[in-house]
Design an enzyme around this catalytic site. Structure first.
Site, PDB file in Angstrom:
ATOM      1  CE1 TYR A  77      64.187  48.320   8.834  1.00  0.00           C
ATOM      2  CE2 TYR A  77      63.674  46.696  10.540  1.00  0.00           C
ATOM      3  CZ  TYR A  77      63.718  48.010  10.106  1.00  0.00           C
ATOM      4  OH  TYR A  77      63.286  49.017  10.939  1.00  0.00           O
ATOM      5  CG  ASP A  91      76.450  52.657   8.958  1.00  0.00           C
ATOM      6  OD1 ASP A  91      77.586  53.164   9.076  1.00  0.00           O
ATOM      7  OD2 ASP A  91      75.401  53.329   9.044  1.00  0.00           O
ATOM      8  NE  ARG A 183      72.811  52.246  12.332  1.00  0.00           N
ATOM      9  CZ  ARG A 183      73.174  53.278  13.111  1.00  0.00           C
ATOM     10  NH1 ARG A 183      74.447  53.598  13.224  1.00  0.00           N
ATOM     11  NH2 ARG A 183      72.283  53.970  13.768  1.00  0.00           N
TER      12      ARG A 183
END
Length: 303
Positions: A77, A91, A183
């Site tokens: 990612y 988030d 997250r």
């Protein structure tokens, strides 16, 4: 639709690698693919949150049976973190639970704390996640104001790299095992720095062996559904596990395996392998029985 088209549709088995846009759930994308291909059997191999974009691997037809193996693949990612505020969802969708100053945090300090999260670590999933507690999804409980007590799970972070330092934001590259919540990583990193942090952007750049280079933007795929030429984007099922060793099988061996029987393995064979026909089609997933040195078919795809 003539019979040949119906036959083709029933025989289709493979992978569509989609570049998911922000704003759709992974399930939305699967529904679009089911509708566009007219194939009911379709499933993704690892959820991307609606606000995340990037590589979503969707298996179609008999290839959905590869799901447990493809889902277990490593992921990569690019994540944008905002320092100085913690949120209840970890988030930008959530409520800010605490704000703290960030001016004193240096790039060197961030780098040093970042590297503490590399290796096999224990991670608690976010309270707003689809993890189930006694049959109920954590996010449903969290929304109702219930206390969500999630058990930590072991994950592996292979590497973390700081790509851009622009406080209060930082962009990092995350290469990790399946089941990692970026997250949670953002939240935990913020706690370790003492200033708090949450995730503001996430793009999956790799899932298993598929990267953004293999991915087709969803809008292009939708155009191809309308034009009827979407097959050009279909990747053979055998490619989904291309990092697994491949064993080429003779016609006699294929026949044996098709009936669920074992075949002899070469000395020092790997624990798992793909059985492939001479044409390169995926015949079966094979597991080695070390006691007899034989291949046991785990899943057979060749009819």
């Amino acid at each position: 639709m003539d019979n040949s088209q119906i036959d083709v549709r029933n025989a289709i088995s493979g992978v569509l690698v989609v570049d998911k846009p922000v704003g759709l759930t992974s399930h939305d994308v699967v529904q679009i693919i089911r509708k566009g291909t007219n194939i009911r059997r379709a499933g993704h191999t690892g959820t991307l949150d609606p606000r995340a974009s990037g590589v979503l691997v969707v298996l179609i037809g008999p290839a959905v049976r590869l799901s447990e193996y493809v889902s277990a693949s490593d992921k990569r990612y690019q994540a944008i973190l905002r320092l100085g505020a913690s949120t209840d969802t970890y988030d930008a969708d959530g409520r800010v639970t605490r704000s703290r100053p960030v001016e004193h945090i240096t790039e060197e300090q961030f780098q040093e704390v970042l590297q503490r999260f590399v290796g096999e670590i224990e991670q608690v999933p976010p309270p707003f996640s689809a993890v189930k507690i006694k049959g109920r999804k954590a996010y449903e409980m969290a929304r109702e104001g219930e206390e969500v007590d999630l058990a930590p799970r072991k994950i592996t972070v292979y590497s973390l790299e700081l790509l851009e330092w622009a406080p209060p934001e930082a962009v990092i590259d995350v290469y990790c095992s399946s089941g990692t919540y970026v997250r949670s990583l953002a939240h935990d990193l913020g706690e370790a720095l003492g200033c708090g942090a949450h995730l503001v952007g996430l793009r999956r750049t790799k899932s298993g062996r598929f990267t953004l280079r293999d991915a087709v933007p969803l809008r292009k795929l939708k155009e191809a559904f309308v034009e009827g030429n979407w097959y050009q984007y279909l990747i053979p099922a055998a490619e989904a596990l291309a990092d697994w060793p491949a064993i080429e099988l003779t016609e006699a061996e294929i026949d044996t395996i098709r009936h669920g029987h074992r075949i002899p393995a070469a000395p020092e064979s790997p624990a798992m392998a793909r059985g492939i026909s001479e044409m390169g089609e995926l015949v079966a997933l094979l597991a080695l029985d070390p006691a007899t040195n034989e291949w046991q078919p785990k899943k057979v795809f060749f009819s």
